[in-house]
Design an enzyme around this catalytic site. Structure first.
Site, PDB file in Angstrom:
ATOM      1  N   LYS A 133     -17.460  -3.258 -51.498  1.00  0.00           N
ATOM      2  CA  LYS A 133     -19.597  -2.692 -50.518  1.00  0.00           C
ATOM      3  C   LYS A 133     -20.095  -2.653 -51.476  1.00  0.00           C
ATOM      4  O   LYS A 133     -19.500  -1.994 -52.570  1.00  0.00           O
ATOM      5  CB  LYS A 133     -19.645  -1.545 -49.318  1.00  0.00           C
ATOM      6  CG  LYS A 133     -20.023  -1.096 -48.516  1.00  0.00           C
ATOM      7  CD  LYS A 133     -19.823   0.195 -47.957  1.00  0.00           C
ATOM      8  CE  LYS A 133     -21.891   0.851 -47.930  1.00  0.00           C
ATOM      9  NZ  LYS A 133     -21.436   1.770 -46.355  1.00  0.00           N
ATOM     10  N   SER A 178     -23.237   1.288 -41.475  1.00  0.00           N
ATOM     11  CA  SER A 178     -23.655   0.657 -42.749  1.00  0.00           C
ATOM     12  C   SER A 178     -22.938  -0.470 -43.453  1.00  0.00           C
ATOM     13  O   SER A 178     -22.983  -1.425 -44.025  1.00  0.00           O
ATOM     14  CB  SER A 178     -24.094   1.481 -43.610  1.00  0.00           C
ATOM     15  OG  SER A 178     -23.513   2.142 -44.893  1.00  0.00           O
ATOM     16  N   SER A 207     -19.154   4.527 -40.584  1.00  0.00           N
ATOM     17  CA  SER A 207     -20.596   3.752 -41.792  1.00  0.00           C
ATOM     18  C   SER A 207     -18.778   3.045 -41.651  1.00  0.00           C
ATOM     19  O   SER A 207     -19.455   1.235 -41.799  1.00  0.00           O
ATOM     20  CB  SER A 207     -20.827   3.292 -42.549  1.00  0.00           C
ATOM     21  OG  SER A 207     -21.882   3.426 -42.686  1.00  0.00           O
TER      22      SER A 207
HETATM   23  N1  GLN Z   1     -25.035   5.443 -39.312  1.00  0.00           N
HETATM   24  C1  GLN Z   1     -25.490   6.913 -40.043  1.00  0.00           C
HETATM   25  C2  GLN Z   1     -25.722   7.053 -41.193  1.00  0.00           C
HETATM   26  O1  GLN Z   1     -27.085   6.017 -41.031  1.00  0.00           O
HETATM   27  C3  GLN Z   1     -23.925   6.432 -41.283  1.00  0.00           C
HETATM   28  C4  GLN Z   1     -24.596   5.558 -42.564  1.00  0.00           C
HETATM   29  C5  GLN Z   1     -22.306   6.115 -42.576  1.00  0.00           C
HETATM   30  O2  GLN Z   1     -21.687   5.738 -42.315  1.00  0.00           O
HETATM   31  N2  GLN Z   1     -22.898   5.896 -44.614  1.00  0.00           N
HETATM   32  O3  GLN Z   1     -26.922   8.085 -41.336  1.00  0.00           O
END
Ligand code: GLN
Length: 471
Positions: A78, A153, A177
Protein backbone atom coordinates in the site's frame (compact mmCIF):
# COMPACT_ATOMS: atom_id res chain seq x y z
CA UNK A 1 -3.58 -16.88 -12.38
CA UNK A 2 -2.96 -20.55 -11.65
CA UNK A 3 0.19 -20.00 -9.59
CA UNK A 4 -1.20 -17.19 -7.58
CA UNK A 5 -4.45 -18.95 -6.83
CA UNK A 6 -2.60 -21.57 -4.78
CA UNK A 7 -1.49 -21.12 -1.19
CA UNK A 8 2.18 -20.26 -0.84
CA UNK A 9 3.01 -23.58 0.88
CA UNK A 10 1.97 -25.38 -2.31
CA UNK A 11 3.91 -22.97 -4.48
CA UNK A 12 6.95 -23.44 -2.27
CA UNK A 13 6.85 -27.22 -2.67
CA UNK A 14 6.99 -26.75 -6.43
CA UNK A 15 9.77 -24.20 -6.16
CA UNK A 16 11.85 -26.50 -3.99
CA UNK A 17 11.21 -29.43 -6.32
CA UNK A 18 12.42 -27.34 -9.24
CA UNK A 19 9.03 -27.63 -10.99
CA UNK A 20 8.44 -23.90 -10.93
CA UNK A 21 10.64 -20.81 -10.91
CA UNK A 22 10.19 -17.47 -9.20
CA UNK A 23 10.66 -15.79 -12.58
CA UNK A 24 7.64 -17.68 -13.93
CA UNK A 25 5.53 -16.61 -10.96
CA UNK A 26 6.58 -12.98 -11.29
CA UNK A 27 5.82 -13.06 -15.00
CA UNK A 28 2.36 -14.47 -14.35
CA UNK A 29 1.62 -11.62 -11.93
CA UNK A 30 3.01 -9.07 -14.36
CA UNK A 31 0.77 -10.51 -17.09
CA UNK A 32 -2.26 -9.92 -14.89
CA UNK A 33 -1.07 -6.40 -14.15
CA UNK A 34 -0.60 -5.67 -17.86
CA UNK A 35 -4.04 -7.02 -18.68
CA UNK A 36 -6.01 -5.32 -15.93
CA UNK A 37 -4.22 -2.51 -14.14
CA UNK A 38 -5.10 0.21 -16.60
CA UNK A 39 -8.78 -0.39 -15.97
CA UNK A 40 -8.67 -1.29 -12.27
CA UNK A 41 -6.06 1.30 -11.16
CA UNK A 42 -4.80 -0.92 -8.35
CA UNK A 43 -1.08 -0.22 -8.74
CA UNK A 44 0.29 3.31 -8.84
CA UNK A 45 3.73 2.06 -9.75
CA UNK A 46 4.96 -1.36 -10.86
CA UNK A 47 8.56 -2.33 -10.22
CA UNK A 48 8.71 -4.58 -13.25
CA UNK A 49 12.44 -4.66 -13.96
CA UNK A 50 13.34 -4.85 -10.31
CA UNK A 51 10.89 -7.67 -9.65
CA UNK A 52 12.30 -9.65 -12.56
CA UNK A 53 15.86 -9.06 -11.36
CA UNK A 54 14.95 -10.06 -7.80
CA UNK A 55 13.28 -13.21 -9.15
CA UNK A 56 16.54 -14.29 -10.78
CA UNK A 57 18.42 -13.74 -7.53
CA UNK A 58 15.88 -15.75 -5.54
CA UNK A 59 15.85 -18.53 -8.15
CA UNK A 60 19.61 -18.77 -7.75
CA UNK A 61 19.24 -18.91 -3.96
CA UNK A 62 16.66 -21.69 -4.29
CA UNK A 63 19.13 -23.73 -6.30
CA UNK A 64 21.78 -23.57 -3.60
CA UNK A 65 19.37 -23.94 -0.71
CA UNK A 66 19.75 -20.46 0.82
CA UNK A 67 16.34 -19.00 -0.07
CA UNK A 68 14.30 -17.34 2.68
CA UNK A 69 10.93 -18.34 4.06
CA UNK A 70 9.03 -16.23 1.53
CA UNK A 71 11.06 -17.06 -1.56
CA UNK A 72 8.89 -16.32 -4.55
CA UNK A 73 6.00 -14.75 -2.67
CA UNK A 74 4.98 -11.77 -4.77
CA UNK A 75 3.81 -8.88 -2.61
CA UNK A 76 2.31 -5.48 -3.35
CA UNK A 77 2.50 -2.69 -0.78
CA UNK A 78 0.00 0.00 0.00
CA UNK A 79 1.20 3.49 -0.83
CA UNK A 80 1.35 4.36 2.88
CA UNK A 81 4.38 2.13 3.50
CA UNK A 82 7.93 3.27 2.97
CA UNK A 83 10.27 1.30 0.75
CA UNK A 84 13.80 2.60 0.51
CA UNK A 85 14.62 4.34 -2.76
CA UNK A 86 11.01 4.15 -3.94
CA UNK A 87 8.19 6.66 -4.00
CA UNK A 88 5.67 6.65 -1.13
CA UNK A 89 2.87 9.12 -1.68
CA UNK A 90 0.03 8.08 0.62
CA UNK A 91 -2.26 8.46 -2.39
CA UNK A 92 -1.63 12.20 -2.17
CA UNK A 93 -0.31 14.97 -4.36
CA UNK A 94 1.39 16.50 -1.35
CA UNK A 95 4.00 13.76 -1.47
CA UNK A 96 4.71 14.17 -5.18
CA UNK A 97 8.36 13.38 -5.87
CA UNK A 98 8.93 12.04 -2.34
CA UNK A 99 11.19 9.02 -2.14
CA UNK A 100 11.68 6.99 1.05
CA UNK A 101 15.13 6.96 2.54
CA UNK A 102 14.42 3.79 4.53
CA UNK A 103 12.04 0.84 4.46
CA UNK A 104 9.19 0.12 6.83
CA UNK A 105 10.00 -2.73 9.20
CA UNK A 106 7.16 -4.81 7.75
CA UNK A 107 8.46 -4.30 4.22
CA UNK A 108 12.07 -4.96 5.20
CA UNK A 109 11.18 -8.19 6.97
CA UNK A 110 9.45 -9.48 3.84
CA UNK A 111 12.45 -8.56 1.72
CA UNK A 112 14.79 -10.27 4.17
CA UNK A 113 12.84 -13.49 3.58
CA UNK A 114 13.12 -13.13 -0.19
CA UNK A 115 9.62 -11.93 -0.98
CA UNK A 116 9.40 -9.98 -4.24
CA UNK A 117 7.92 -6.49 -3.96
CA UNK A 118 6.12 -5.91 -7.24
CA UNK A 119 4.80 -2.39 -6.79
CA UNK A 120 2.97 0.16 -4.70
CA UNK A 121 -0.77 0.21 -4.51
CA UNK A 122 -3.41 2.89 -4.77
CA UNK A 123 -5.27 3.89 -1.59
CA UNK A 124 -7.44 6.63 -0.16
CA UNK A 125 -5.34 9.69 0.56
CA UNK A 126 -3.51 9.09 3.88
CA UNK A 127 -5.83 6.11 4.44
CA UNK A 128 -8.85 8.36 4.88
CA UNK A 129 -11.80 6.76 3.20
CA UNK A 130 -13.86 3.64 2.73
CA UNK A 131 -14.07 3.32 -1.05
CA UNK A 132 -10.69 4.33 -2.46
CA UNK A 133 -12.41 7.26 -4.17
CA UNK A 134 -10.38 9.73 -2.09
CA UNK A 135 -7.12 8.90 -3.83
CA UNK A 136 -5.48 11.77 -5.71
CA UNK A 137 -4.83 9.20 -8.45
CA UNK A 138 -8.39 8.13 -9.11
CA UNK A 139 -10.55 5.33 -7.72
CA UNK A 140 -9.76 1.62 -7.79
CA UNK A 141 -12.43 -0.50 -9.46
CA UNK A 142 -13.72 -3.81 -8.17
CA UNK A 143 -12.59 -6.79 -10.26
CA UNK A 144 -15.92 -8.53 -9.62
CA UNK A 145 -17.73 -5.67 -11.37
CA UNK A 146 -16.07 -2.50 -12.53
CA UNK A 147 -19.11 -0.33 -11.88
CA UNK A 148 -18.44 -0.85 -8.17
CA UNK A 149 -15.81 0.41 -5.76
CA UNK A 150 -13.06 -1.73 -4.30
CA UNK A 151 -13.62 -0.52 -0.76
CA UNK A 152 -11.03 1.44 1.13
CA UNK A 153 -8.72 2.61 2.11
CA UNK A 154 -6.52 -0.35 1.02
CA UNK A 155 -8.56 -0.71 -2.19
CA UNK A 156 -5.62 -1.20 -4.53
CA UNK A 157 -4.18 -3.82 -2.20
CA UNK A 158 -7.41 -5.85 -2.14
CA UNK A 159 -8.07 -5.65 -5.88
CA UNK A 160 -4.48 -6.61 -6.68
CA UNK A 161 -4.97 -9.87 -4.76
CA UNK A 162 -8.49 -10.36 -6.15
CA UNK A 163 -7.22 -9.97 -9.73
CA UNK A 164 -4.11 -12.16 -9.30
CA UNK A 165 -1.67 -9.28 -9.72
CA UNK A 166 0.21 -10.41 -6.61
CA UNK A 167 -0.24 -13.15 -4.05
CA UNK A 168 -0.33 -10.99 -0.94
CA UNK A 169 -0.62 -7.28 -0.27
CA UNK A 170 0.43 -5.33 2.78
CA UNK A 171 -2.39 -3.01 3.75
CA UNK A 172 -3.12 -0.81 6.74
CA UNK A 173 -6.17 -0.74 8.96
CA UNK A 174 -7.06 2.27 11.12
CA UNK A 175 -10.81 1.75 11.12
CA UNK A 176 -11.39 -1.14 8.75
CA UNK A 177 -9.19 -0.39 5.77
CA UNK A 178 -7.88 -3.94 5.44
CA UNK A 179 -11.09 -5.80 6.28
CA UNK A 180 -13.57 -3.66 4.37
CA UNK A 181 -11.91 -3.85 0.93
CA UNK A 182 -11.14 -7.53 1.60
CA UNK A 183 -14.86 -8.04 2.14
CA UNK A 184 -15.87 -6.02 -0.95
CA UNK A 185 -13.39 -7.98 -3.08
CA UNK A 186 -13.93 -11.50 -1.70
CA UNK A 187 -10.44 -11.96 -0.26
CA UNK A 188 -8.93 -12.36 3.20
CA UNK A 189 -7.88 -9.40 5.33
CA UNK A 190 -6.14 -9.56 8.71
CA UNK A 191 -5.96 -6.59 11.07
CA UNK A 192 -3.56 -7.45 13.88
CA UNK A 193 -3.75 -6.44 17.53
CA UNK A 194 -2.50 -2.89 18.05
CA UNK A 195 1.07 -3.28 19.28
CA UNK A 196 1.91 -6.47 17.37
CA UNK A 197 3.41 -5.06 14.15
CA UNK A 198 5.78 -2.11 14.19
CA UNK A 199 4.50 1.09 12.59
CA UNK A 200 8.03 2.15 11.72
CA UNK A 201 7.93 3.34 8.13
CA UNK A 202 4.15 3.64 8.01
CA UNK A 203 2.99 7.13 7.06
CA UNK A 204 0.84 7.97 10.08
CA UNK A 205 -2.88 8.69 9.91
CA UNK A 206 -4.08 8.11 13.50
CA UNK A 207 -1.19 6.71 15.48
CA UNK A 208 -3.13 5.04 18.28
CA UNK A 209 -5.30 3.16 15.74
CA UNK A 210 -2.99 2.43 12.78
CA UNK A 211 -2.06 -1.19 12.12
CA UNK A 212 -0.34 -3.03 9.25
CA UNK A 213 -1.54 -6.42 8.02
CA UNK A 214 -1.85 -8.78 5.05
CA UNK A 215 -4.54 -9.16 2.41
CA UNK A 216 -4.42 -12.58 0.74
CA UNK A 217 -6.33 -15.28 -1.09
CA UNK A 218 -5.60 -17.85 1.60
CA UNK A 219 -5.69 -17.70 5.38
CA UNK A 220 -2.43 -19.65 5.46
CA UNK A 221 -0.70 -16.93 3.44
CA UNK A 222 -1.98 -14.22 5.77
CA UNK A 223 -0.66 -16.21 8.74
CA UNK A 224 2.73 -16.69 7.15
CA UNK A 225 3.15 -13.01 6.42
CA UNK A 226 1.94 -12.05 9.88
CA UNK A 227 4.45 -14.41 11.51
CA UNK A 228 7.22 -12.64 9.67
CA UNK A 229 6.21 -9.01 10.11
CA UNK A 230 5.16 -9.15 13.77
CA UNK A 231 7.35 -8.49 16.77
CA UNK A 232 9.50 -5.81 18.29
CA UNK A 233 12.02 -3.89 16.20
CA UNK A 234 13.04 -1.31 18.78
CA UNK A 235 11.49 1.50 16.73
CA UNK A 236 7.88 1.63 17.90
CA UNK A 237 7.37 2.22 21.61
CA UNK A 238 3.78 0.94 21.50
CA UNK A 239 4.90 -2.55 20.55
CA UNK A 240 4.63 -5.28 23.16
CA UNK A 241 7.97 -6.86 23.90
CA UNK A 242 6.50 -10.25 24.66
CA UNK A 243 3.52 -11.79 22.93
CA UNK A 244 1.14 -13.14 25.59
CA UNK A 245 0.36 -16.89 25.62
CA UNK A 246 -2.82 -18.32 24.05
CA UNK A 247 -6.05 -18.07 25.98
CA UNK A 248 -7.96 -21.29 26.64
CA UNK A 249 -10.79 -22.35 24.32
CA UNK A 250 -14.25 -21.72 25.67
CA UNK A 251 -16.10 -22.98 22.57
CA UNK A 252 -18.36 -19.97 22.88
CA UNK A 253 -18.89 -17.30 20.28
CA UNK A 254 -20.76 -14.02 20.64
CA UNK A 255 -22.43 -11.79 18.12
CA UNK A 256 -23.56 -8.32 19.01
CA UNK A 257 -27.34 -8.14 18.75
CA UNK A 258 -27.34 -4.47 17.82
CA UNK A 259 -25.06 -5.27 14.87
CA UNK A 260 -26.88 -8.29 13.50
CA UNK A 261 -30.25 -6.58 13.92
CA UNK A 262 -29.01 -3.28 12.52
CA UNK A 263 -31.52 -1.71 10.06
CA UNK A 264 -28.74 -0.98 7.56
CA UNK A 265 -27.87 -4.66 7.19
CA UNK A 266 -28.54 -5.97 3.67
CA UNK A 267 -30.93 -8.98 3.96
CA UNK A 268 -28.73 -11.24 1.84
CA UNK A 269 -25.79 -10.51 4.12
CA UNK A 270 -27.88 -11.33 7.15
CA UNK A 271 -28.91 -14.65 5.58
CA UNK A 272 -25.32 -15.52 4.69
CA UNK A 273 -24.24 -14.59 8.21
CA UNK A 274 -26.87 -16.88 9.69
CA UNK A 275 -25.52 -19.71 7.56
CA UNK A 276 -22.04 -19.07 8.92
CA UNK A 277 -23.41 -19.15 12.44
CA UNK A 278 -24.97 -22.53 11.65
CA UNK A 279 -21.57 -23.69 10.42
CA UNK A 280 -20.01 -22.56 13.70
CA UNK A 281 -22.64 -24.45 15.66
CA UNK A 282 -21.92 -27.56 13.60
CA UNK A 283 -18.27 -27.19 14.59
CA UNK A 284 -19.33 -27.48 18.23
CA UNK A 285 -19.51 -23.82 19.25
CA UNK A 286 -22.28 -22.26 21.25
CA UNK A 287 -23.22 -19.00 19.51
CA UNK A 288 -25.07 -16.35 21.49
CA UNK A 289 -26.29 -12.80 21.00
CA UNK A 290 -24.92 -10.27 23.48
CA UNK A 291 -25.76 -6.63 24.09
CA UNK A 292 -23.29 -3.90 23.36
CA UNK A 293 -24.54 -0.63 24.79
CA UNK A 294 -22.09 1.60 22.91
CA UNK A 295 -23.03 0.84 19.34
CA UNK A 296 -24.11 4.44 18.69
CA UNK A 297 -20.89 5.76 20.23
CA UNK A 298 -18.50 3.69 18.08
CA UNK A 299 -18.36 5.93 15.02
CA UNK A 300 -18.36 9.30 16.84
CA UNK A 301 -15.58 8.10 19.15
CA UNK A 302 -13.58 6.79 16.23
CA UNK A 303 -14.00 9.91 14.10
CA UNK A 304 -13.30 12.41 16.91
CA UNK A 305 -10.09 10.65 17.93
CA UNK A 306 -8.79 9.80 14.45
CA UNK A 307 -9.38 13.29 13.09
CA UNK A 308 -7.63 14.75 16.16
CA UNK A 309 -4.63 12.50 15.68
CA UNK A 310 -4.54 13.12 11.95
CA UNK A 311 -4.62 16.90 12.32
CA UNK A 312 -1.52 16.59 14.43
CA UNK A 313 0.20 13.94 12.27
CA UNK A 314 -0.40 15.80 9.03
CA UNK A 315 1.07 19.05 10.35
CA UNK A 316 4.47 17.87 9.08
CA UNK A 317 3.37 18.25 5.46
CA UNK A 318 4.16 21.92 5.23
CA UNK A 319 5.85 22.35 1.88
CA UNK A 320 9.22 22.65 3.60
CA UNK A 321 10.28 19.24 4.83
CA UNK A 322 9.16 17.02 1.95
CA UNK A 323 6.86 16.76 -1.00
CA UNK A 324 4.91 19.43 -2.83
CA UNK A 325 5.92 23.07 -2.40
CA UNK A 326 3.94 25.93 -3.89
CA UNK A 327 5.66 28.24 -6.35
CA UNK A 328 6.65 31.84 -5.57
CA UNK A 329 5.13 32.36 -2.11
CA UNK A 330 5.45 35.91 -0.76
CA UNK A 331 6.28 34.75 2.75
CA UNK A 332 6.55 31.65 4.93
CA UNK A 333 2.89 31.68 5.97
CA UNK A 334 1.77 31.75 2.37
CA UNK A 335 4.16 28.92 1.57
CA UNK A 336 2.54 26.75 4.26
CA UNK A 337 -1.00 27.66 3.37
CA UNK A 338 -0.73 27.34 -0.38
CA UNK A 339 1.36 24.16 -0.29
CA UNK A 340 -1.21 22.48 1.92
CA UNK A 341 -4.19 23.84 0.00
CA UNK A 342 -2.75 22.61 -3.30
CA UNK A 343 -1.39 19.33 -1.97
CA UNK A 344 -4.22 17.89 0.13
CA UNK A 345 -7.53 16.58 -1.20
CA UNK A 346 -10.99 17.52 0.07
CA UNK A 347 -11.45 14.68 2.56
CA UNK A 348 -8.04 15.17 4.12
CA UNK A 349 -8.76 18.88 4.57
CA UNK A 350 -12.11 18.06 6.13
CA UNK A 351 -10.45 15.73 8.64
CA UNK A 352 -7.70 18.21 9.50
CA UNK A 353 -10.30 20.89 10.17
CA UNK A 354 -12.48 18.59 12.26
CA UNK A 355 -9.47 17.35 14.18
CA UNK A 356 -8.14 20.82 14.81
CA UNK A 357 -11.57 21.84 16.04
CA UNK A 358 -11.91 18.97 18.54
CA UNK A 359 -8.43 19.72 19.86
CA UNK A 360 -8.95 23.46 20.16
CA UNK A 361 -8.83 24.94 23.66
CA UNK A 362 -12.55 25.64 24.00
CA UNK A 363 -13.72 22.26 22.75
CA UNK A 364 -10.96 19.90 23.87
CA UNK A 365 -12.79 18.58 26.93
CA UNK A 366 -16.17 18.38 25.25
CA UNK A 367 -14.89 16.30 22.34
CA UNK A 368 -11.39 14.92 22.66
CA UNK A 369 -11.34 14.13 26.38
CA UNK A 370 -14.88 12.81 26.25
CA UNK A 371 -14.06 10.55 23.30
CA UNK A 372 -11.02 9.18 25.14
CA UNK A 373 -13.27 8.27 28.06
CA UNK A 374 -15.80 6.60 25.80
CA UNK A 375 -12.96 4.75 24.07
CA UNK A 376 -12.02 3.29 27.44
CA UNK A 377 -15.61 2.15 28.04
CA UNK A 378 -15.76 0.54 24.61
CA UNK A 379 -12.46 -1.22 25.23
CA UNK A 380 -13.54 -2.50 28.63
CA UNK A 381 -16.87 -3.80 27.41
CA UNK A 382 -15.30 -5.45 24.36
CA UNK A 383 -12.66 -7.15 26.49
CA UNK A 384 -15.33 -8.21 28.98
CA UNK A 385 -17.23 -9.98 26.19
CA UNK A 386 -14.03 -11.58 24.91
CA UNK A 387 -13.23 -12.85 28.39
CA UNK A 388 -16.37 -14.97 28.22
CA UNK A 389 -16.35 -15.84 24.54
CA UNK A 390 -13.60 -16.93 22.13
CA UNK A 391 -14.75 -14.63 19.33
CA UNK A 392 -17.13 -11.87 18.41
CA UNK A 393 -18.48 -12.46 14.90
CA UNK A 394 -20.38 -10.21 12.49
CA UNK A 395 -20.68 -9.43 8.83
CA UNK A 396 -17.64 -7.32 7.91
CA UNK A 397 -19.82 -4.66 6.31
CA UNK A 398 -23.54 -4.01 6.30
CA UNK A 399 -23.72 -3.99 2.50
CA UNK A 400 -21.76 -5.24 -0.47
CA UNK A 401 -19.63 -2.83 -2.53
CA UNK A 402 -21.18 0.53 -3.41
CA UNK A 403 -21.57 1.78 -6.93
CA UNK A 404 -18.88 4.24 -7.91
CA UNK A 405 -19.89 7.67 -6.68
CA UNK A 406 -22.78 6.34 -4.61
CA UNK A 407 -21.45 7.66 -1.28
CA UNK A 408 -19.14 10.47 -2.29
CA UNK A 409 -21.65 13.30 -1.95
CA UNK A 410 -22.34 12.69 1.73
CA UNK A 411 -19.38 12.04 4.06
CA UNK A 412 -21.66 10.89 6.88
CA UNK A 413 -23.07 8.10 4.70
CA UNK A 414 -19.51 7.13 3.89
CA UNK A 415 -18.53 7.04 7.58
CA UNK A 416 -21.57 4.92 8.48
CA UNK A 417 -20.17 2.12 6.33
CA UNK A 418 -17.39 1.62 8.90
CA UNK A 419 -19.78 0.71 11.70
CA UNK A 420 -18.85 -2.98 12.01
CA UNK A 421 -15.11 -2.59 11.58
CA UNK A 422 -14.15 0.32 13.86
CA UNK A 423 -14.80 -1.55 17.11
CA UNK A 424 -11.63 -3.62 16.62
CA UNK A 425 -9.56 -0.45 16.19
CA UNK A 426 -11.15 1.49 19.02
CA UNK A 427 -10.53 -1.52 21.30
CA UNK A 428 -7.14 -2.44 19.78
CA UNK A 429 -8.13 -6.08 19.19
CA UNK A 430 -7.44 -8.27 16.12
CA UNK A 431 -9.97 -8.78 13.34
CA UNK A 432 -10.14 -11.05 10.32
CA UNK A 433 -12.40 -10.80 7.30
CA UNK A 434 -13.00 -13.96 5.28
CA UNK A 435 -15.20 -14.40 2.20
CA UNK A 436 -18.87 -15.25 2.81
CA UNK A 437 -20.15 -15.88 -0.70
CA UNK A 438 -21.73 -13.39 -3.09
CA UNK A 439 -25.00 -11.52 -3.23
CA UNK A 440 -27.45 -11.82 -6.13
CA UNK A 441 -25.46 -9.21 -8.08
CA UNK A 442 -22.33 -11.31 -7.85
CA UNK A 443 -20.71 -8.97 -5.33
CA UNK A 444 -18.65 -10.55 -2.54
CA UNK A 445 -19.75 -10.53 1.11
CA UNK A 446 -17.45 -10.82 4.12
CA UNK A 447 -17.57 -12.49 7.54
CA UNK A 448 -15.64 -10.92 10.41
CA UNK A 449 -14.03 -12.57 13.40
CA UNK A 450 -12.64 -10.55 16.29
CA UNK A 451 -10.84 -11.94 19.29
CA UNK A 452 -8.87 -11.22 22.45
CA UNK A 453 -5.63 -9.24 21.95
CA UNK A 454 -2.71 -11.25 20.57
CA UNK A 455 -4.84 -14.31 19.78
CA UNK A 456 -4.32 -13.99 16.03
CA UNK A 457 -3.35 -17.64 15.68
CA UNK A 458 -6.51 -18.89 17.27
CA UNK A 459 -8.54 -16.56 15.03
CA UNK A 460 -6.66 -17.71 11.94
CA UNK A 461 -7.23 -21.36 12.92
CA UNK A 462 -10.97 -20.81 12.90
CA UNK A 463 -10.75 -18.68 9.75
CA UNK A 464 -8.94 -21.55 8.08
CA UNK A 465 -11.58 -24.07 9.10
CA UNK A 466 -14.36 -21.83 7.87
CA UNK A 467 -12.76 -21.24 4.49
CA UNK A 468 -11.71 -24.88 4.17
CA UNK A 469 -8.33 -23.61 3.24
CA UNK A 470 -5.81 -26.15 2.05
CA UNK A 471 -2.87 -26.32 4.41
N1 GLN B 1 -12.89 4.45 6.58
C1 GLN B 1 -12.16 4.73 7.76
C2 GLN B 1 -11.63 6.14 7.73
O1 GLN B 1 -11.80 6.78 6.77
C3 GLN B 1 -11.04 3.73 7.93
C4 GLN B 1 -9.78 4.09 7.27
C5 GLN B 1 -8.64 3.18 7.60
O2 GLN B 1 -8.80 2.13 8.22
N2 GLN B 1 -7.45 3.62 7.19
O3 GLN B 1 -11.09 6.61 8.67
Amino acid sequence: MSYTSQPYVKIREKLLAGELSVSTIVQSNLDQIHSHNKALNAFLEVYEDEAKAMALVVDAKLKVGTAGRLAGLVVGIKDLLCYQGHGSQAGSKILNTFKSTFSATAVQRLLDEDAIIIGRQNCDEFGMGSTNENSAFGPVLNFANQAYVAGGSSGGSAVAVQAGMCQVSLGTDTGGSIRMPASFCGVIGLKPTYGLVSRWGLIAYASSFDTIGPIANHVSDARLVMDIIKGDDGQDSTLVAQIPPPTSDKMRIAYIKEVVEHPSLQPEIKAAFEKKVAQLISLGYTVEGVDFPYIDQLLPTYYVLTTAESSSNLARFDGVKFGHRTSNPVDLMQLYKRSRREGFGEEVKRRIMLGTFVLSANYYDAYYTKAQKVRRLIQEKTIAILSEYDFIVSPTTSSTAYRLGEKTADPIQMYLGDLFTVQANVAGIPGLSIPMGEDSNGLPMGFQLMTYPFQEDKMLDLGERLTNDEK
